[in-house]
Scaffold this motif. Structure first.
Motif, PDB file in Angstrom:
ATOM      1  N   UNK A   1      39.977  66.993  83.557  1.00  0.00           N
ATOM      2  CA  UNK A   1      40.880  67.613  82.646  1.00  0.00           C
ATOM      3  C   UNK A   1      42.691  67.258  82.782  1.00  0.00           C
ATOM      4  N   UNK A   2      43.235  67.572  81.544  1.00  0.00           N
ATOM      5  CA  UNK A   2      44.375  67.609  80.595  1.00  0.00           C
ATOM      6  C   UNK A   2      44.599  68.495  79.502  1.00  0.00           C
TER       7      UNK A   2
ATOM      8  N   UNK B   1      42.750  76.237  83.816  1.00  0.00           N
ATOM      9  CA  UNK B   1      43.124  75.552  82.991  1.00  0.00           C
ATOM     10  C   UNK B   1      44.310  74.420  83.967  1.00  0.00           C
ATOM     11  N   UNK B   2      43.896  72.568  83.346  1.00  0.00           N
ATOM     12  CA  UNK B   2      44.693  71.942  83.930  1.00  0.00           C
ATOM     13  C   UNK B   2      46.415  72.352  83.640  1.00  0.00           C
ATOM     14  N   UNK B   3      46.968  72.609  82.845  1.00  0.00           N
ATOM     15  CA  UNK B   3      48.324  73.278  82.860  1.00  0.00           C
ATOM     16  C   UNK B   3      48.728  71.518  82.055  1.00  0.00           C
ATOM     17  N   UNK B   4      50.488  71.645  81.677  1.00  0.00           N
ATOM     18  CA  UNK B   4      50.878  70.817  81.309  1.00  0.00           C
ATOM     19  C   UNK B   4      50.845  69.160  82.871  1.00  0.00           C
ATOM     20  N   UNK B   5      51.088  68.386  82.169  1.00  0.00           N
ATOM     21  CA  UNK B   5      51.616  66.995  83.666  1.00  0.00           C
ATOM     22  C   UNK B   5      53.025  67.439  83.473  1.00  0.00           C
ATOM     23  N   UNK B   6      53.460  67.987  83.302  1.00  0.00           N
ATOM     24  CA  UNK B   6      55.389  67.739  82.758  1.00  0.00           C
ATOM     25  C   UNK B   6      55.648  69.503  82.584  1.00  0.00           C
TER      26      UNK B   6
ATOM     27  N   UNK C   1      49.602  68.140  87.513  1.00  0.00           N
ATOM     28  CA  UNK C   1      48.278  66.879  87.924  1.00  0.00           C
ATOM     29  C   UNK C   1      47.247  67.874  86.878  1.00  0.00           C
ATOM     30  N   UNK C   2      46.048  67.349  87.275  1.00  0.00           N
ATOM     31  CA  UNK C   2      45.253  67.369  86.391  1.00  0.00           C
ATOM     32  C   UNK C   2      43.969  67.904  87.175  1.00  0.00           C
ATOM     33  N   UNK C   3      42.741  68.531  86.901  1.00  0.00           N
ATOM     34  CA  UNK C   3      41.508  68.241  87.391  1.00  0.00           C
ATOM     35  C   UNK C   3      40.398  67.118  86.770  1.00  0.00           C
ATOM     36  N   UNK C   4      39.758  66.324  88.062  1.00  0.00           N
ATOM     37  CA  UNK C   4      39.037  65.729  88.653  1.00  0.00           C
ATOM     38  C   UNK C   4      37.491  66.879  88.616  1.00  0.00           C
ATOM     39  N   UNK C   5      36.418  66.491  87.657  1.00  0.00           N
ATOM     40  CA  UNK C   5      35.583  67.842  87.667  1.00  0.00           C
ATOM     41  C   UNK C   5      33.992  66.966  88.040  1.00  0.00           C
ATOM     42  N   UNK C   6      33.338  66.878  88.976  1.00  0.00           N
ATOM     43  CA  UNK C   6      32.080  66.212  89.322  1.00  0.00           C
ATOM     44  C   UNK C   6      31.510  66.952  88.716  1.00  0.00           C
ATOM     45  N   UNK C   7      30.442  66.807  87.741  1.00  0.00           N
ATOM     46  CA  UNK C   7      29.626  67.514  87.185  1.00  0.00           C
ATOM     47  C   UNK C   7      28.582  67.043  87.358  1.00  0.00           C
ATOM     48  N   UNK C   8      27.801  67.601  88.468  1.00  0.00           N
ATOM     49  CA  UNK C   8      25.772  66.669  89.199  1.00  0.00           C
ATOM     50  C   UNK C   8      24.997  67.864  88.893  1.00  0.00           C
TER      51      UNK C   8
ATOM     52  N   UNK D   1      35.454  69.692  92.576  1.00  0.00           N
ATOM     53  CA  UNK D   1      36.797  69.622  91.775  1.00  0.00           C
ATOM     54  C   UNK D   1      37.635  69.271  92.736  1.00  0.00           C
ATOM     55  N   UNK D   2      38.540  67.986  92.403  1.00  0.00           N
ATOM     56  CA  UNK D   2      39.922  68.144  92.800  1.00  0.00           C
ATOM     57  C   UNK D   2      40.865  67.971  91.894  1.00  0.00           C
ATOM     58  N   UNK D   3      42.034  68.127  92.626  1.00  0.00           N
ATOM     59  CA  UNK D   3      43.718  68.467  91.762  1.00  0.00           C
ATOM     60  C   UNK D   3      44.240  67.188  91.202  1.00  0.00           C
ATOM     61  N   UNK D   4      44.581  66.621  91.404  1.00  0.00           N
ATOM     62  CA  UNK D   4      44.827  65.760  91.048  1.00  0.00           C
ATOM     63  C   UNK D   4      46.887  65.422  90.814  1.00  0.00           C
ATOM     64  N   UNK D   5      47.678  65.418  91.249  1.00  0.00           N
ATOM     65  CA  UNK D   5      48.908  65.681  91.333  1.00  0.00           C
ATOM     66  C   UNK D   5      49.348  64.065  90.393  1.00  0.00           C
TER      67      UNK D   5
END
Length: 395
Positions: free
Chosen positions: A5-6, A227-232, A244-251, A259-263
């Protein structure tokens, strides 16, 4: 299903006149690396792909490159238009582009028609809601009020009408809006209509995951609502943001999200510094900010001459300079006072009020030359000068 998610790329935006395109390209490289390394199945981009409705050519080229590379990646991609985008331009040839695995959702009339993807646990309905201008949708949707809440309420009514025919299926909604509970920064464009821009979180109840865009900070309003927010960073008010952005695992249906936040990479950090000029130039603890983009607020009682030049010798990327003196300024002479003073004296008094001390001899000579050239007066007469001062010096 593994989702990235970005949002809010704002391709083509500058930062206080500094070109950001190379930094945005660095983020696109990072995005593709995450898709590959994290085995992402679905990328969702929740609006504001561009910074303005008619983006510069270089920004369009970067967007084209990003979409082509994503089309060749392992992931399916869904993008929605934001309030900065032109829905018509961004959505051009959307039906053709769908065939490449890039799904553009910019048409309000198609809200409620999902993209359905399957994984090991069954189908997932992805509803991409573009930014909805209440004035644009009020008549075709027969809204009782022209507000963001009314527009999104109708959009979610259409989404739920579709989901009602998909019992047991998981759902993902993308929306570009200001949802209550999150804090804006200085770089978002105001979307207030009738004094109301926020919409309640309850609009999205019952959705498995809601990928929000518009606000530039990363916010978790609920586990399923983010919200992922803006990347910059696009303003100094975002200097404390973690981009950053979110990785979401939908099971499987009914199981909790993971969920994991990726900087995101930080090409150049931001710093907001405050103090006297002497302190900022000498403080060894500020060394870490010497390569940052810097906003400075000087607290000197007397405004230093050539302050920006001095600051940039230590902090070469200083972009903003402000003053916050504790000294009380008396202000420039009033119009009544100016009638009994020479223009030259008025200018000297203004410098004294501004700095706390009068101009230097060299500055006095320069002021006198400028006033003589503009006002065409001398020591014994005020005819031209009086007229200029009483009219605000507009000539």
């Amino acid at each position: 299903m593994r989702i990235l998610h970005t949002s809010d790329w704002h391709l083509g935006r500058s930062f206080h006149r500094e070109d950001m395109l190379s930094h945005q390209a660095t983020y696109i490289d990072h995005l593709l690396e995450v898709v590959d390394a994290e085995e992402i199945d679905l990328v969702v981009v929740s609006g504001d792909i561009y910074d303005r409705a008619l983006p510069p050519v270089d920004a369009v080229r970067l967007a084209d490159d990003a979409l082509v590379r994503l089309a060749h990646s392992r992931a399916t991609v869904v993008l929605t238009s934001g309030n900065h985008d032109s829905a018509q331009r961004l959505g051009f040839s959307a039906r053709l582009i769908d065939a490449a695995g890039i799904h553009l959702r910019t048409d309000a009339s198609r809200v409620g028609i999902p993209l359905v993807l399957d994984d090991a646990h069954g189908p997932v309905a992805i509803h991409g809601i573009p930014y909805l201008d209440p004035h644009a949708v009020a008549e075709p949707w027969q809204l009782e009020r022209r507000s963001h809440e009314a527009a999104l309420t109708e959009a979610m009514r259409r989404v739920r009408a579709d989901l009602a025919g998909r019992p047991g299926q998981r759902s993902l909604v993308m929306a570009h809006a200001f949802v209550a509970g999150a804090a804006p920064s200085d770089s978002e464009r105001d979307i207030t209509v009738g004094g109301v821009s926020r919409v309640p979180t309850s609009l999205f109840d019952g959705i498995d995951y809601v990928a929000l865009g518009h606000l530039h900070g990363s916010h978790v309003l609920d586990d399923h609502l983010r919200y992922s927010g803006s990347p910059l960073a696009y303003s100094f008010s975002e200097s404390t943001h973690h981009k950053g952005s979110w990785i979401v695992d939908l099971g499987a249906p009914g199981t909790p999200l993971s969920t994991t936040f990726v900087p995101a990479p930080v090409p150049r950090p931001l710093a907001r510094l405050q103090g006297t000029l002497e302190h900022l130039l000498a403080d060894p603890t500020l060394t870490r900010h010497e390569e940052a983009w810097v906003e400075v607020t000087l607290t000197d009682e007397v405004r230093p001459a050539a302050a920006m030049d001095q600051l940039r010798r230590r902090f070469p990327h200083t972009l903003m300079l402000g003053f916050s003196s504790t000294r009380s300024l008396t202000g420039a002479p009033s119009a009544g006072d100016s009638r009994t003073q020479r223009d030259h004296d008025v200018a000297r008094a203004f410098i004294n009020d501004l700095r706390g001390q009068g101009p230097t001899p060299a500055e006095e000579r320069l002021l006198d030359q400028a006033i003589d050239a503009c006002c065409d007066t001398d020591d014994s007469g005020r005819e031209s000068g009086d007229m200029l001062i009483s009219s605000g010096g507009s000539q």
